[in-house]
Design a protein around this motif. Structure first.
Motif, PDB file in Angstrom:
ATOM      1  N   PRO A 137       9.582  69.114   0.802  1.00 34.47           N
ATOM      2  CA  PRO A 137       8.288  69.698   1.178  1.00 34.47           C
ATOM      3  C   PRO A 137       7.465  68.783   2.083  1.00 34.47           C
ATOM      4  O   PRO A 137       6.726  69.263   2.945  1.00 34.47           O
ATOM      5  CB  PRO A 137       7.590  69.910  -0.173  1.00 34.47           C
ATOM      6  CG  PRO A 137       8.696  70.028  -1.149  1.00 34.47           C
ATOM      7  CD  PRO A 137       9.735  69.065  -0.662  1.00 34.47           C
ATOM      8  N   MET A 138       7.607  67.474   1.905  1.00 33.95           N
ATOM      9  CA  MET A 138       6.867  66.537   2.744  1.00 33.95           C
ATOM     10  C   MET A 138       7.302  66.657   4.199  1.00 33.95           C
ATOM     11  O   MET A 138       6.472  66.700   5.111  1.00 33.95           O
ATOM     12  CB  MET A 138       7.081  65.103   2.255  1.00 33.95           C
ATOM     13  CG  MET A 138       6.278  64.056   3.010  1.00 33.95           C
ATOM     14  SD  MET A 138       6.664  62.367   2.464  1.00 33.95           S
ATOM     15  CE  MET A 138       6.168  62.471   0.745  1.00 33.95           C
ATOM     16  N   LEU A 139       8.620  66.725   4.420  1.00 30.73           N
ATOM     17  CA  LEU A 139       9.142  66.873   5.779  1.00 30.73           C
ATOM     18  C   LEU A 139       8.750  68.229   6.367  1.00 30.73           C
ATOM     19  O   LEU A 139       8.395  68.326   7.545  1.00 30.73           O
ATOM     20  CB  LEU A 139      10.667  66.723   5.769  1.00 30.73           C
ATOM     21  CG  LEU A 139      11.200  65.331   5.391  1.00 30.73           C
ATOM     22  CD1 LEU A 139      12.723  65.360   5.313  1.00 30.73           C
ATOM     23  CD2 LEU A 139      10.740  64.292   6.399  1.00 30.73           C
ATOM     24  N   ALA A 140       8.794  69.265   5.524  1.00 30.55           N
ATOM     25  CA  ALA A 140       8.402  70.602   5.978  1.00 30.55           C
ATOM     26  C   ALA A 140       6.931  70.623   6.364  1.00 30.55           C
ATOM     27  O   ALA A 140       6.546  71.237   7.364  1.00 30.55           O
ATOM     28  CB  ALA A 140       8.681  71.634   4.887  1.00 30.55           C
ATOM     29  N   SER A 141       6.110  69.928   5.582  1.00 35.75           N
ATOM     30  CA  SER A 141       4.677  69.867   5.871  1.00 35.75           C
ATOM     31  C   SER A 141       4.411  69.196   7.212  1.00 35.75           C
ATOM     32  O   SER A 141       3.565  69.652   7.987  1.00 35.75           O
ATOM     33  CB  SER A 141       3.953  69.104   4.757  1.00 35.75           C
ATOM     34  OG  SER A 141       2.585  68.997   5.040  1.00 35.75           O
ATOM     35  N   MET A 142       5.131  68.124   7.493  1.00 32.91           N
ATOM     36  CA  MET A 142       4.969  67.425   8.770  1.00 32.91           C
ATOM     37  C   MET A 142       5.318  68.355   9.933  1.00 32.91           C
ATOM     38  O   MET A 142       4.628  68.369  10.953  1.00 32.91           O
ATOM     39  CB  MET A 142       5.839  66.173   8.786  1.00 32.91           C
ATOM     40  CG  MET A 142       5.405  65.095   7.804  1.00 32.91           C
ATOM     41  SD  MET A 142       6.586  63.720   7.678  1.00 32.91           S
ATOM     42  CE  MET A 142       6.561  63.097   9.358  1.00 32.91           C
ATOM     43  N   TYR A 143       6.396  69.127   9.762  1.00 35.81           N
ATOM     44  CA  TYR A 143       6.807  70.050  10.824  1.00 35.81           C
ATOM     45  C   TYR A 143       5.776  71.150  11.024  1.00 35.81           C
ATOM     46  O   TYR A 143       5.401  71.468  12.166  1.00 35.81           O
ATOM     47  CB  TYR A 143       8.161  70.672  10.477  1.00 35.81           C
ATOM     48  CG  TYR A 143       8.570  71.790  11.415  1.00 35.81           C
ATOM     49  CD1 TYR A 143       8.998  71.499  12.707  1.00 35.81           C
ATOM     50  CD2 TYR A 143       8.497  73.134  11.023  1.00 35.81           C
ATOM     51  CE1 TYR A 143       9.351  72.520  13.588  1.00 35.81           C
ATOM     52  CE2 TYR A 143       8.849  74.151  11.890  1.00 35.81           C
ATOM     53  CZ  TYR A 143       9.275  73.834  13.168  1.00 35.81           C
ATOM     54  OH  TYR A 143       9.617  74.841  14.041  1.00 35.81           O
ATOM     55  N   ILE A 144       5.278  71.727   9.925  1.00 39.18           N
ATOM     56  CA  ILE A 144       4.297  72.811  10.001  1.00 39.18           C
ATOM     57  C   ILE A 144       3.007  72.325  10.647  1.00 39.18           C
ATOM     58  O   ILE A 144       2.408  73.012  11.486  1.00 39.18           O
ATOM     59  CB  ILE A 144       4.008  73.387   8.600  1.00 39.18           C
ATOM     60  CG1 ILE A 144       5.260  74.056   8.019  1.00 39.18           C
ATOM     61  CG2 ILE A 144       2.863  74.390   8.661  1.00 39.18           C
ATOM     62  CD1 ILE A 144       5.764  75.229   8.795  1.00 39.18           C
ATOM     63  N   GLN A 145       2.566  71.125  10.266  1.00 39.56           N
ATOM     64  CA  GLN A 145       1.344  70.565  10.856  1.00 39.56           C
ATOM     65  C   GLN A 145       1.511  70.365  12.355  1.00 39.56           C
ATOM     66  O   GLN A 145       0.588  70.619  13.142  1.00 39.56           O
ATOM     67  CB  GLN A 145       1.002  69.229  10.179  1.00 39.56           C
ATOM     68  CG  GLN A 145       0.468  69.360   8.764  1.00 39.56           C
ATOM     69  CD  GLN A 145      -0.927  69.950   8.717  1.00 39.56           C
ATOM     70  OE1 GLN A 145      -1.645  70.007   9.716  1.00 39.56           O
ATOM     71  NE2 GLN A 145      -1.335  70.402   7.538  1.00 39.56           N
ATOM     72  N   TRP A 146       2.693  69.914  12.758  1.00 42.23           N
ATOM     73  CA  TRP A 146       2.967  69.719  14.189  1.00 42.23           C
ATOM     74  C   TRP A 146       2.943  71.060  14.926  1.00 42.23           C
ATOM     75  O   TRP A 146       2.342  71.168  16.004  1.00 42.23           O
ATOM     76  CB  TRP A 146       4.330  69.063  14.368  1.00 42.23           C
ATOM     77  CG  TRP A 146       4.757  69.004  15.815  1.00 42.23           C
ATOM     78  CD1 TRP A 146       4.307  68.166  16.775  1.00 42.23           C
ATOM     79  CD2 TRP A 146       5.718  69.879  16.451  1.00 42.23           C
ATOM     80  NE1 TRP A 146       4.921  68.447  17.980  1.00 42.23           N
ATOM     81  CE2 TRP A 146       5.781  69.492  17.810  1.00 42.23           C
ATOM     82  CE3 TRP A 146       6.522  70.921  15.992  1.00 42.23           C
ATOM     83  CZ2 TRP A 146       6.631  70.125  18.715  1.00 42.23           C
ATOM     84  CZ3 TRP A 146       7.361  71.560  16.898  1.00 42.23           C
ATOM     85  CH2 TRP A 146       7.406  71.155  18.235  1.00 42.23           C
ATOM     86  N   ARG A 147       3.557  72.086  14.335  1.00 35.52           N
ATOM     87  CA  ARG A 147       3.572  73.404  14.949  1.00 35.52           C
ATOM     88  C   ARG A 147       2.159  73.985  15.044  1.00 35.52           C
ATOM     89  O   ARG A 147       1.790  74.582  16.061  1.00 35.52           O
ATOM     90  CB  ARG A 147       4.467  74.364  14.143  1.00 35.52           C
ATOM     91  CG  ARG A 147       5.933  74.089  14.292  1.00 35.52           C
ATOM     92  CD  ARG A 147       6.438  74.407  15.677  1.00 35.52           C
ATOM     93  NE  ARG A 147       6.462  75.844  15.944  1.00 35.52           N
ATOM     94  CZ  ARG A 147       6.705  76.378  17.132  1.00 35.52           C
ATOM     95  NH1 ARG A 147       6.902  75.586  18.184  1.00 35.52           N
ATOM     96  NH2 ARG A 147       6.731  77.687  17.294  1.00 35.52           N
ATOM     97  N   LEU A 148       1.372  73.793  13.989  1.00 36.09           N
ATOM     98  CA  LEU A 148       0.013  74.307  13.992  1.00 36.09           C
ATOM     99  C   LEU A 148      -0.813  73.670  15.098  1.00 36.09           C
ATOM    100  O   LEU A 148      -1.505  74.361  15.854  1.00 36.09           O
ATOM    101  CB  LEU A 148      -0.657  74.062  12.641  1.00 36.09           C
ATOM    102  CG  LEU A 148      -2.157  74.415  12.558  1.00 36.09           C
ATOM    103  CD1 LEU A 148      -2.377  75.890  12.886  1.00 36.09           C
ATOM    104  CD2 LEU A 148      -2.711  74.068  11.189  1.00 36.09           C
ATOM    105  N   ARG A 149      -0.730  72.354  15.201  1.00 36.23           N
ATOM    106  CA  ARG A 149      -1.499  71.660  16.243  1.00 36.23           C
ATOM    107  C   ARG A 149      -1.025  72.067  17.631  1.00 36.23           C
ATOM    108  O   ARG A 149      -1.820  72.181  18.564  1.00 36.23           O
ATOM    109  CB  ARG A 149      -1.398  70.149  16.051  1.00 36.23           C
ATOM    110  CG  ARG A 149      -2.130  69.662  14.808  1.00 36.23           C
ATOM    111  CD  ARG A 149      -2.142  68.148  14.699  1.00 36.23           C
ATOM    112  NE  ARG A 149      -2.870  67.719  13.515  1.00 36.23           N
ATOM    113  CZ  ARG A 149      -4.184  67.605  13.445  1.00 36.23           C
ATOM    114  NH1 ARG A 149      -4.917  67.876  14.507  1.00 36.23           N
ATOM    115  NH2 ARG A 149      -4.779  67.211  12.324  1.00 36.23           N
ATOM    116  N   SER A 150       0.278  72.281  17.764  1.00 34.07           N
ATOM    117  CA  SER A 150       0.831  72.719  19.041  1.00 34.07           C
ATOM    118  C   SER A 150       0.310  74.109  19.409  1.00 34.07           C
ATOM    119  O   SER A 150      -0.128  74.344  20.549  1.00 34.07           O
ATOM    120  CB  SER A 150       2.364  72.745  18.956  1.00 34.07           C
ATOM    121  OG  SER A 150       2.923  73.279  20.139  1.00 34.07           O
ATOM    122  N   LYS A 151       0.329  75.028  18.448  1.00 33.68           N
ATOM    123  CA  LYS A 151      -0.167  76.388  18.688  1.00 33.68           C
ATOM    124  C   LYS A 151      -1.668  76.376  18.938  1.00 33.68           C
ATOM    125  O   LYS A 151      -2.167  77.104  19.805  1.00 33.68           O
ATOM    126  CB  LYS A 151       0.154  77.282  17.485  1.00 33.68           C
ATOM    127  CG  LYS A 151       1.627  77.558  17.296  1.00 33.68           C
ATOM    128  CD  LYS A 151       2.186  78.406  18.417  1.00 33.68           C
ATOM    129  CE  LYS A 151       3.646  78.740  18.187  1.00 33.68           C
ATOM    130  NZ  LYS A 151       4.216  79.579  19.288  1.00 33.68           N
TER     131      LYS A 151
END
Length: 228
Positions: free
Chosen positions: A11-25
């Motif tokens: 979940p920690m790795l998934a959270s990092m990816y989601i946060q990156w995608r959110l900031r990108s969007k």
């Protein structure tokens, strides 16, 4: 690698990816001007008024992605980029936060439940790390502190999952309203929907991360109990 430990790492790795995608969007859609030309603050005020809400103030707060609705003082708090921005993302985020104000007005059950347990979660979060630390250190002597810690963590995990319908419903209300009022074009609506989707996913990952951590500590607790 210890399989219970994976409950925290994945979940920690998934959270990092989601946060990156959110900031990108957020960055991408914040650079696309809204055809209607409204600012986030104007969108928020318009949505509040059209839902018969006149006792909620729209404020600008410092930071990025700091947007939130505060039911205690009845304020919709928007980050500067959202408050003054005239972009697709500004409109989507502003409408989403007003979606929470609408939930408050209509007494949306999950929001009421979440608000009711906030005081307990606040107290739990204040002492949780220390109780868990004591539980780990004393596990060979007594399991009581760890059992209490797992119980407190279960409360915060429950809070995370109750938050999910609250967030998804606010986005649903926001998207329906900006579409029906012509705030966005059909193309802009899809972008707004995409941006809010990634924002909602941060709550999903947070809930799963909380569940994973809860299961991790629970496995230690029951492992210690079995050794007894």
């Amino acid at each position: 690698m210890n399989s219970p430990f994976l409950l925290i790492i994945i979940p920690m790795l998934a959270s990092m990816y989601i946060q990156w995608r959110l900031r990108s969007k957020f960055t991408e859609y914040s650079q696309i001007a809204l055809a209607s030309g409204l600012t986030g603050a104007e969108v928020a005020q318009k949505m509040l008024n059209e839902n018969g809400i006149y006792d909620v103030r729209v404020l600008s707060v410092d930071g990025q992605l700091t947007d939130h609705y505060n039911p205690q003082d009845k304020t919709v708090n928007l980050s500067p980029d959202v408050y003054a921005g005239r972009s697709i993302m500004s409109a989507a985020v502003a409408a989403h936060e007003c979606g929470h104000a609408v939930q408050h007005k209509v007494a949306y059950a999950p929001l009421q439940l979440r608000s009711a347990i906030v005081p307990f979660v606040s107290v739990s979060s204040r002492y949780l790390q220390w109780v868990l630390l004591a539980g780990i250190l004393l596990i060979q002597t007594t399991l009581l502190p760890l059992a209490i810690g797992v119980g407190l963590f279960a409360l915060t995990t429950l809070f995370s999952f109750i938050t999910l319908p609250v967030e998804f419903d606010a986005s649903k209300r926001a998207l329906a309203w900006i579409d029906s009022r012509g705030i966005v074009t059909a193309r802009e609506h899809e972008m707004a929907k995409d941006g809010l989707h990634w924002a909602a996913m941060t709550y999903v990952v947070a809930a799963l991360a909380s569940l994973g951590t809860l299961l991790y500590y629970a496995s230690i607790l029951f492992g210690g109990r079995n050794r007894d």
